[in-house]
Write a protein that holds these residues in place. Sequence first.
Motif, PDB file in Angstrom:
ATOM      1  N   TRP A 127       1.160  -1.291   0.065  1.00 59.60           N
ATOM      2  CA  TRP A 127      -0.164  -0.410   0.042  1.00 59.60           C
ATOM      3  C   TRP A 127       0.728   0.936  -0.073  1.00 59.60           C
ATOM      4  O   TRP A 127       0.939   2.649  -0.719  1.00 59.60           O
ATOM      5  N   THR A 186      -6.770   6.767   6.841  1.00 60.47           N
ATOM      6  CA  THR A 186      -5.338   6.718   5.265  1.00 60.47           C
ATOM      7  C   THR A 186      -5.171   7.508   4.501  1.00 60.47           C
ATOM      8  O   THR A 186      -4.435   7.702   3.976  1.00 60.47           O
ATOM      9  N   GLU A 238      -1.120   4.260  -1.355  1.00 57.29           N
ATOM     10  CA  GLU A 238      -1.980   4.468  -1.158  1.00 57.29           C
ATOM     11  C   GLU A 238      -2.220   4.557   0.970  1.00 57.29           C
ATOM     12  O   GLU A 238      -3.588   4.783   0.940  1.00 57.29           O
TER      13      GLU A 238
END
Length: 128
Positions: free
Chosen positions: A27, A127, A32
């Motif tokens: 990620w 996130t 991300e």
Amino acid sequence: MFLVVLPPSPRSVGVARWLITEWCAPWVKASEVTEDTVDALLLLSSEVVTNAVVHGSGMVRVALARAGASLRLEVSDEGGGMPLIGAQRADAESGRGMAMVELLSSRWGTELDEGPLGKKVWFELATA
């Protein structure tokens, strides 16, 4: 979802950190999830896993899931008693871990785990 069961040993904290780092690496590489988010995840997971090892009982279960724009980490053990955020003396050498979880996470909580004993401590990090 990532799930690992670790022995109630201080070494389990480092193992959990390493596994979480490896699981999040794709990620981060794909942009991300930021490295700062993973750093916060590692700091808070260290605190919660340490609490399970020191104050809990039995095996320590660590679960991590990504849901939409957040990461959720859950740490379970078979011990009784829920963690508290309390006033700490200025010279105290420990006891600030859950205050850090409260400060840095988007949300956090505790709940009874499956079975007659046990608890789960969880937190979420955004996130984005």
